[in-house]
Design a protein around this motif. Structure first.
Motif, PDB file in Angstrom:
ATOM      1  N   HIS A 245      86.160  36.892  80.747  1.00  0.00           N
ATOM      2  CA  HIS A 245      85.170  36.113  81.480  1.00  0.00           C
ATOM      3  C   HIS A 245      84.283  35.407  80.453  1.00  0.00           C
ATOM      4  O   HIS A 245      83.585  36.058  79.662  1.00  0.00           O
ATOM      5  CB  HIS A 245      84.310  37.009  82.371  1.00  0.00           C
ATOM      6  CG  HIS A 245      83.175  36.246  83.004  1.00  0.00           C
ATOM      7  ND1 HIS A 245      81.897  36.280  82.511  1.00  0.00           N
ATOM      8  CD2 HIS A 245      83.149  35.405  84.066  1.00  0.00           C
ATOM      9  CE1 HIS A 245      81.117  35.506  83.255  1.00  0.00           C
ATOM     10  NE2 HIS A 245      81.862  34.968  84.208  1.00  0.00           N
ATOM     11  N   THR A 247      81.265  33.178  78.660  1.00  0.00           N
ATOM     12  CA  THR A 247      79.835  32.884  78.780  1.00  0.00           C
ATOM     13  C   THR A 247      79.494  31.819  77.743  1.00  0.00           C
ATOM     14  O   THR A 247      80.329  31.438  76.919  1.00  0.00           O
ATOM     15  CB  THR A 247      78.976  34.131  78.544  1.00  0.00           C
ATOM     16  OG1 THR A 247      79.083  34.509  77.161  1.00  0.00           O
ATOM     17  CG2 THR A 247      79.415  35.285  79.435  1.00  0.00           C
ATOM     18  N   GLU A 313      74.813  34.682  84.166  1.00  0.00           N
ATOM     19  CA  GLU A 313      75.415  35.042  82.884  1.00  0.00           C
ATOM     20  C   GLU A 313      74.983  36.435  82.447  1.00  0.00           C
ATOM     21  O   GLU A 313      75.740  37.166  81.810  1.00  0.00           O
ATOM     22  CB  GLU A 313      75.046  34.011  81.827  1.00  0.00           C
ATOM     23  CG  GLU A 313      75.774  32.685  82.026  1.00  0.00           C
ATOM     24  CD  GLU A 313      75.653  31.789  80.806  1.00  0.00           C
ATOM     25  OE1 GLU A 313      75.521  32.328  79.690  1.00  0.00           O
ATOM     26  OE2 GLU A 313      75.701  30.564  80.979  1.00  0.00           O
ATOM     27  N   ASN A 316      77.243  38.690  83.883  1.00  0.00           N
ATOM     28  CA  ASN A 316      78.609  38.488  83.396  1.00  0.00           C
ATOM     29  C   ASN A 316      79.565  38.052  84.504  1.00  0.00           C
ATOM     30  O   ASN A 316      80.717  38.481  84.563  1.00  0.00           O
ATOM     31  CB  ASN A 316      79.138  39.759  82.719  1.00  0.00           C
ATOM     32  CG  ASN A 316      80.217  39.441  81.698  1.00  0.00           C
ATOM     33  OD1 ASN A 316      80.249  38.335  81.133  1.00  0.00           O
ATOM     34  ND2 ASN A 316      81.114  40.389  81.456  1.00  0.00           N
ATOM     35  N   GLY A 347      84.600  37.569  87.840  1.00  0.00           N
ATOM     36  CA  GLY A 347      84.045  38.527  86.882  1.00  0.00           C
ATOM     37  C   GLY A 347      84.722  39.876  87.048  1.00  0.00           C
ATOM     38  O   GLY A 347      85.745  40.003  87.725  1.00  0.00           O
ATOM     39  N   GLU A 351      80.629  44.085  87.905  1.00  0.00           N
ATOM     40  CA  GLU A 351      79.657  42.996  87.751  1.00  0.00           C
ATOM     41  C   GLU A 351      79.500  42.211  89.054  1.00  0.00           C
ATOM     42  O   GLU A 351      78.391  41.819  89.445  1.00  0.00           O
ATOM     43  CB  GLU A 351      80.094  42.055  86.621  1.00  0.00           C
ATOM     44  CG  GLU A 351      79.938  42.642  85.235  1.00  0.00           C
ATOM     45  CD  GLU A 351      81.128  43.517  84.827  1.00  0.00           C
ATOM     46  OE1 GLU A 351      82.004  43.740  85.694  1.00  0.00           O
ATOM     47  OE2 GLU A 351      81.173  43.979  83.675  1.00  0.00           O
TER      48      GLU A 351
END
Length: 550
Positions: A245, A247, A313, A316, A347, A351
């Motif tokens: 995932h 970021t 973010e 996540n 995600g 999360e």
């Protein structure tokens, strides 16, 4: 039996008989909801013969309230997608539909100049010829506003009833004539539409890109130009055999594969920056730690907030797509969330579970009708409809009235989504039920009022001549614009059939068009694209004619 009780029984009987009559069809074509009008006329005629009198004030209230309920629920339904239909490819289709409406008004003006049909009956003929019931309501309302007597108020309903049957047949005849004269092959049109759609008609495509630009090696994703906060979402990243995932702090290396979601032009721009298209399948998360889930926005604290405000973010997770009223919109950080939005969240399982409460995801909330919002919306609609609008050249101010005011307000409110504690969202099933109830009450009331003079007008009066005039109003605009759209603008025939049906706001005509190519979506897309604008125009046109000609 009291007048109120008698009126209630008559309205209910007309509604029941009308729905049964409208349910009858031949090859998919029937009267539909218009059957209620004819049932109302029948019940009204029987009551007149029997010497029964209804409570006039009660029938009038039912008629107006039914109309308000009908147009308000239409506005709530079409509002979220109304403005988007005026953009891109929908603009051409809306111009074609608007041309049909405008030409219909011109034909009506021509009939007024050449014949002796009373203006109230003429606007009723126009509404019936295009099978548009809200237009009939608007005509009746503006006549009442200028002080018309009871006999005059009944004339639009008579004209509507006389013209309505051929209004249904006329649209089907127009489709068949365009097809026969121009020798159109349905299979070829279907293939052409599918090919056009495949070349990039999808609203939110996705793209896998492999990083080949050496200038990006070692940079964080957040440092890649135009990758974030520009309408493009990075939902997955593959490094070697590992699916991650991503970021903003994820470090990018040559050979990494990114899965991007966003508008096609922006995806193309990112392809030029990042490198080349990759064949890797990043859409499946099977066998990895990543997963995805659709989450509904039902938490009131989330309404009106931008996606970037949630700090996803830190959780996540990423929102890769947003579905709003059946249409995908870019999951840009600046997008404001509305009640009922469906978010595709990517995600890890834990999360996503942690982020879920931010948005609510309470399925039962999507099934509830916010009646407080419905009533406050109606109040605002009635107030807006009562505001006089000064238009140069008109002898009196124009008003949106009880037909236009609630429609415009509902479109705006559903677009906004919420106002303080009021959330303007209505489940589709509830919307359909309230809309059906409103139009049944309106048509039954109109039919009861017109019932005592309908047969006399049809048999002994000018009813048959009126029927001819209605056919002219139906056919002339459809044939002229239909042939021009195909021959000059090269519009796909299946899309054009949907536009022709939408220009008459006629669901049976859409059903007929769909039957020509059951596996194609072109007809329904064309119909939905023009329906909101046409509905507004059909409501305003009779009012303008009444104010101009009376």
């Amino acid at each position: 039996m009291s007048g109120v009780a008698l009126g209630t029984a008559a309205l209910s009987l007309a509604g029941a008989l009308g729905l049964l009559l409208g349910g009858l069809s031949w090859r998919g074509v029937g009267l539909g909801i218009g059957g209620v009008l004819f049932a109302g006329i029948f019940v009204g005629h029987l009551a007149s013969v029997a010497g029964l009198k209804f409570d006039g004030a009660m029938i009038e209230f039912i008629r107006e309230f039914g109309l308000i309920l009908f147009v308000f629920t239409i506005g709530i339904q079409v509002g979220p997608g109304f403005f988007s239909t005026l953009q891109k490819s929908g603009l051409q289709l809306n111009l074609i539909a608007a041309a049909i409406v405008a030409l219909g008004v011109l034909v009506t003006l021509g009939l007024h100049a050449l014949t002796s049909v009373p203006v109230p009956a003429l606007v009723g003929l126009m509404s019936g010829a295009v099978t548009n019931t809200p237009g009939l309501g608007a005509a009746t309302q503006v006549l009442k506003d200028i002080g018309a007597d009871t006999a005059t108020l009944s004339q639009p309903g008579l004209g509507y009833a006389v013209a309505y049957p051929f209004g249904i047949l006329g649209i089907l005849t127009s489709m068949l004539l365009v097809r026969a004269v121009l020798k159109i092959r349905i299979e070829a049109e279907e293939a052409a539409f599918d090919a056009t759609r495949a070349r990039g008609a999808a609203e939110l495509p996705s793209l896998n890109l492999r990083v080949r630009n050496p200038n990006l090696d070692g940079l964080r994703l957040g440092e890649v130009p135009d990758l974030y906060d520009a309408g493009v979402v990075v939902s997955r990243l593959r490094k070697g055999d590992e699916l991650l995932h991503p970021t903003r702090d994820t470090v990018l290396n040559l050979g990494d594969v990114l899965h991007l979601v966003g508008p096609a032009p922006k995806l193309h721009a990112m392809e030029l920056i990042l490198g080349e298209r990759a064949e890797s399948a990043l859409t499946t998360t099977k066998g990895t730690r990543l997963t995805w889930e659709r989450i509904a926005v039902t938490e009131k604290k989330a309404l009106g907030r931008h996606i970037r405000d949630f700090g996803l973010e830190a959780h996540n997770v990423t929102i890769s797509r947003v579905m709003r009223a059946g249409t995908e919109v870019p999951a840009d950080g600046a997008l404001t969330l509305q009640f009922g939005d469906i978010l595709t969240v990517v995600g890890g399982k834990e999360e996503i579970a942690a982020a879920r409460p931010l948005f609510g995801n309470q399925a039962k909330s999507l099934e509830n009708v916010q009646f407080s919002a419905v009533f406050i919306g109606i109040v605002l609609g009635v107030l807006v409809g009562s505001v006089p609008i000064l238009v140069p050249g008109l002898p009196a101010p124009l008003k949106l009235g009880l037909a236009g005011g609630p429609l415009v307000v509902a479109i705006v409110l559903s677009r906004i989504g919420f106002l303080g504690p009021f959330v303007f969202f209505m489940p589709p099933v509830a919307n359909h039920a309230l809309r059906e109830l409103g139009i049944v009450l309106f048509l039954a009331a109109v039919g009861l009022k017109a019932g005592d003079s309908f047969l006399a007008t049809l048999i002994h009066g000018d009813g048959l001549v009126w029927m001819l005039y209605g056919a002219i109003i139906t056919l002339v605009p459809l044939l002229i614009v239909g042939f021009a759209a195909r021959m000059v603008w090269k519009v796909n025939y299946l899309s054009l059939s949907g536009v022709l049906a939408g220009s008459m706001t006629d669901p049976p005509a859409l059903a007929f068009a769909n039957a020509m190519a059951p596996n194609s979506a072109a007809q329904s897309i064309g119909y939905a694209a023009v329906y909101p604008l046409v509905m507004c125009l059909r409501i305003l046109a009779p009012q303008v004619l009444v104010l101009l000609l009376m």
